[in-house]
Design an enzyme around this catalytic site. Structure first.
Site, mmCIF file in Angstrom:
data_model
loop_
_atom_site.group_PDB
_atom_site.id
_atom_site.type_symbol
_atom_site.label_atom_id
_atom_site.label_comp_id
_atom_site.label_asym_id
_atom_site.label_seq_id
_atom_site.Cartn_x
_atom_site.Cartn_y
_atom_site.Cartn_z
ATOM 1 N N CYS A 79 0.796 -1.227 0.000
ATOM 2 C CA CYS A 79 0.000 0.000 0.000
ATOM 3 C C CYS A 79 0.830 1.280 0.000
ATOM 4 C CB CYS A 79 -0.925 -0.005 1.213
ATOM 5 S SG CYS A 79 -2.170 -1.309 1.178
ATOM 6 N N HIS A 125 -3.407 6.699 3.096
ATOM 7 C CA HIS A 125 -2.301 5.925 3.659
ATOM 8 C C HIS A 125 -0.982 6.689 3.566
ATOM 9 C CE1 HIS A 125 -1.238 1.457 4.615
ATOM 10 N NE2 HIS A 125 -0.704 2.302 5.477
#
Length: 493
Positions: free
Chosen positions: A54, A105
């Protein structure tokens, strides 16, 4: 006065394999809305995430940089994002109204990274949930917008852990327990539609709709669970080179990276994974309908992709990070519903693409200068450049991953993998063996190919601080790093 430049919609999902589109002939999953987007633009057959987890994957999306440039060559939390040029930042400076809905993120979690506004849901991030190690300002409750929204509707005690599923890597699956409208995928679509109502109509917009699913937890709404549970679909592929046994019985662990998962549990996990994709597809249909109602669909360029894939039992492996097709290959669609870009409708592109190409592509669509820091290239002219030979011939990827740390290079037709700690080599002929069942690195017929790819990798790694190359040769056993020094230094500025 109204600005006539095209609106830009970037749709990202988390952990969706590149083969999970029905337009690509997937034997089970149904994605009619994504198929329609592909029919109205370009569908890339060989799109990859160079560093397929991610955080580093999103660094490529935000900056247009290669892993070597953005500095995140593995997965590491809590390294601040201080990039000078970002996709939303450049568009905001150029007069676009910019908003992100869903997963970012980044660090700190509330960093805007150039957006005018962010409605945030990063999913379950462990480092923000561990109350004994976090300051209140960094806690999950203070840096998530979905959870307060959910608690207003489902009760003050509602939480992401209510199903008892691990939110990062579990192979256990079960249906969503609340009304479908409260699911995180519905929330992203709902908030994205609300942006269409609240946006400044005098400006073109850049909206990033960022879904957390089909990343675990595997929790599709009941209607989607019913569609796939018990369906007849093929088992995961297992290469000749893969571990065939699981003496430690690691597959029994609900949170696993490898092993032989009990068949019934694995089939339910696969069903839930496909169900989550179809659920998102329907929510995208909902978003497209709203865009038609607001009169913006035909003046919007739409890009769809994922940050990385999910191995889902291929080669008895799970999650991501590894360089195999299930993990590193991602879906990529550039749709032009109104014909603004002159793209051939329904075009299939074989040229190798990477997440770093999305930033320059969207800037190109907007007529915005591409910063010199960007390593990616606009995909708008990829067909012509592939024909005249000026497009890249391969991409380089990598991931620090303990004993499985690796470097890989591929052109979509062959893939060479070098494991930096063990010196193991793998070479796959993807044209003949798209599922990577047979490692041909040791076969005499492929000796010249193996040497060519090794030389390409040496050039990519020459001068790297880890010392992977010495005297023109690959050197195994050098300690891998998740972040390169320059990004750690810059992060502390």
């Amino acid at each position: 006065m109204y600005d006539s430049r095209p609106n830009l919609l970037l749709i990202t999902v988390d952990q969706m394999r590149g083969d999970c589109l029905s337009i690509l002939g997937h034997p089970v999953v149904e994605t009619p809305n994504l198929d329609q987007l592909a029919r109205r633009g370009m569908l890339f057959q060989n799109a990859y995430s160079s560093t397929p987890t991610c955080v580093p994957a999103r660094a490529a999306l935000f900056t247009g940089m290669s892993p070597r440039s953005h500095g995140r060559v593995g997965y590491e939390e809590k390294v601040p994002w201080n990039y000078e040029h970002t996709l939303p930042g450049e568009l905001a400076k150029a007069g676009y109204h910019t908003q992100c809905v869903g997963k970012m993120h980044v660090d700190p979690a509330r960093s805007l990274c150039g957006f005018h506004h962010v409605v945030l849901h990063d999913g379950y991030l462990h480092h923000n949930r561990f109350k004994h190690t976090n300051k209140v300002a960094e806690s999950h409750d203070s840096c998530d917008d979905y959870l307060p929204w959910l608690r207003e509707r489902a009760g003050a005690g509602a939480d992401l852990l209510d199903l008892g599923l691990d939110c990062n890597a579990s192979t256990v699956a079960r249906p969503w327990h609340l009304p479908e409208a409260l699911h995180p995928s519905n929330w992203v679509a709902t908030q994205s539609i609300d942006f269409l109502r609240r946006r400044d109509p005098r400006k073109p917009f850049f909206l990033w709709s960022s879904f957390v699913r089909p990343h675990p937890p595997f929790d599709p709404p009941q209607a989607y669970w019913d569609r796939y549970d018990g369906a007849d679909f093929p088992d995961p592929v297992v290469g000749e080179w893969a571990e065939q046994d699981d003496p430690a019985r690691s597959g029994l662990d609900p949170i696993t990276r490898s092993g032989i998962v009990p068949r019934r549990r694995l089939r339910r996990a696969m069903a839930a994974y496909y169900a989550l994709i179809s659920h998102i597809d329907d929510q995208l249909g909902r978003l497209m309908n709203a865009m038609e109602e607001y009169g913006v669909l035909d003046n919007t360029v739409i890009v769809f992709t994922s940050d990385h894939g999910e191995l889902l039992g291929d080669h008895h492996l799970f999650r991501k990070a590894l360089p195999y097709e299930g993990s590193a290959k991602v879906p990529l669609i550039i749709a032009d519903p109104g014909g603004r870009l002159g793209i051939r409708q329904g075009e299939s592109i074989e040229a190798v693409a990477e997440l770093r190409d999305i930033m320059p592509t969207l800037l190109d669509c907007a007529g915005v200068d591409i910063p010199s820091s960007v390593d990616g290239e606009s995909l708008l002219g990829v067909r012509e450049r592939s024909q005249d030979g000026s497009w890249r011939s391969f991409i380089h990827g990598e991931h620090a991953y303990g004993e499985q740390s690796h470097q890989y290079v591929t052109d979509g037709r062959q893939k060479y993998i070098w494991f930096t700690q063990t010196d193991e080599e793998q070479l796959f002929d993807l044209e003949l063996d798209p599922h990577e069942r047979t490692n041909v690195a040791g076969e005499e017929f492929y000796a010249a190919s193996r040497q060519l790819w090794r030389e390409r990798l040496v050039r990519e790694l020459n001068g790297r601080e880890e010392g992977y190359v010495q005297d023109g040769k690959l050197v195994a056993g050098r300690p891998p790093r998740t972040c390169l020094r320059h990004i750690l230094t810059h992060a502390n500025d």
